[in-house]
Design a protein around this motif. Structure first.
Motif, PDB file in Angstrom:
ATOM      1  N   LEU A 193     -10.767  -1.516  -2.602  1.00  0.00           N
ATOM      2  CA  LEU A 193      -9.765  -1.812  -3.679  1.00  0.00           C
ATOM      3  C   LEU A 193     -10.406  -1.520  -5.059  1.00  0.00           C
ATOM      4  O   LEU A 193     -11.539  -2.056  -5.307  1.00  0.00           O
ATOM      5  N   ASP A 229     -15.553  -1.593  -7.739  1.00  0.00           N
ATOM      6  CA  ASP A 229     -14.792  -1.783  -6.420  1.00  0.00           C
ATOM      7  C   ASP A 229     -14.936  -3.166  -5.823  1.00  0.00           C
ATOM      8  O   ASP A 229     -16.124  -3.652  -6.090  1.00  0.00           O
ATOM      9  N   TYR A 233      -1.894   0.533  -4.987  1.00  0.00           N
ATOM     10  CA  TYR A 233      -1.458  -0.735  -4.265  1.00  0.00           C
ATOM     11  C   TYR A 233      -0.875  -1.561  -5.411  1.00  0.00           C
ATOM     12  O   TYR A 233      -1.303  -1.529  -6.470  1.00  0.00           O
ATOM     13  N   TYR A 249      -6.612   1.940  -3.774  1.00  0.00           N
ATOM     14  CA  TYR A 249      -7.196   1.792  -2.634  1.00  0.00           C
ATOM     15  C   TYR A 249      -7.500   2.922  -1.620  1.00  0.00           C
ATOM     16  O   TYR A 249      -7.182   3.994  -1.635  1.00  0.00           O
ATOM     17  N   PHE A 268       0.901  -1.064  -0.089  1.00  0.00           N
ATOM     18  CA  PHE A 268       0.002  -0.011   0.027  1.00  0.00           C
ATOM     19  C   PHE A 268       1.005   1.266   0.123  1.00  0.00           C
ATOM     20  O   PHE A 268       1.601   1.372   0.787  1.00  0.00           O
ATOM     21  N   ALA A 311      -8.405  -9.361  -5.743  1.00  0.00           N
ATOM     22  CA  ALA A 311      -7.981  -8.419  -6.626  1.00  0.00           C
ATOM     23  C   ALA A 311      -6.775  -9.186  -7.310  1.00  0.00           C
ATOM     24  O   ALA A 311      -6.048  -9.825  -6.710  1.00  0.00           O
TER      25      ALA A 311
END
Length: 149
Positions: free
Chosen positions: A102, A110, A73, A89, A67, A83
Motif C-alpha cells: 500500500l 510503501d 484503495y 495498492y 480495492f 495505512a
C-alpha cells in the motif's frame, strides 16, 4: 550370460522409454495460476494480535477497505491498520502474491502486509498480517468480500 545381457538391455530401454513418456505427460499438465483479483469492498471478520482474537473486544463492523480496479484503495472507519489514508495498492506478484503493498497519500514509503487469499467455509478471504511499530506484536486481519455469494 548373453540372455541376461539381452534381458537387462531390454529392461533398460523399456525403463528409459517409460521415463521419457512420464516427462511428456507431466509437461502437458496445465499449471498456470490465475491472477488474484482483490477488487471490491472487504469487511473484517476477524482480528488477532499474536494469535489472540480481538474481534470481541473491538467494534469491527464499520471498518472496510475498498480495492478499486484502477489500483487505488479507500478506507472506511478507523482501526489500528498499516495505512490510515487512501492511496494506491499492488500485489507483490499478480499470480503468486506473498505481500500487499500500500502507498498511502502523503506518505513517502510503501507499507507492506503479508498476503494470503484462502477459501474458508466456502468463502474467499483476504488475510493481511503486519506489525504496527512494535515488532513483537503481529496483527492479522481476516476480511471477506462484501456481498460475496
Amino acid at each position: 550370460m548373453k540372455v541376461n545381457f539381452v534381458l537387462s538391455a531390454a529392461l533398460l530401454v523399456l525403463g528409459l522409454t517409460g521415463l521419457s513418456s512420464c516427462e511428456d505427460e507431466v509437461s502437458n499438465v496445465a499449471t498456470a495460476e490465475t491472477v488474484k483479483d482483490i477488487t471490491g469492498s472487504w469487511k473484517v471478520v476477524q482480528l488477532t494480535r499474536n494469535g489472540e482474537d480481538l474481534s470481541e473486544r473491538l467494534d469491527l463492523s464499520g471498518f472496510r477497505i475498498e480495492f478499486n480496479s484502477d489500483g487505488t484503495y479507500t478506507l472506511a472507519d478507523q482501526l489500528p491498520f498499516i495505512a490510515d489514508a487512501p492511496g494506491t495498492y499492488k500485489l507483490s506478484d499478480p499470480q503468486y502474491p506473498f505481500a500487499l503493498v500500500l502507498t498511502p497519500e502523503g506518505v513517502q514509503e510503501d507499507v507492506v502486509a503479508r498476503f494470503q487469499f484462502p477459501v474458508v467455509q466456502g468463502k474467499r478471504q483476504l488475510s493481511l498480517s503486519f506489525s504496527l511499530g512494535c515488532e513483537s506484536n503481529t496483527y492479522q486481519f481476516n476480511f471477506e468480500r462484501e456481498n460475496q455469494n
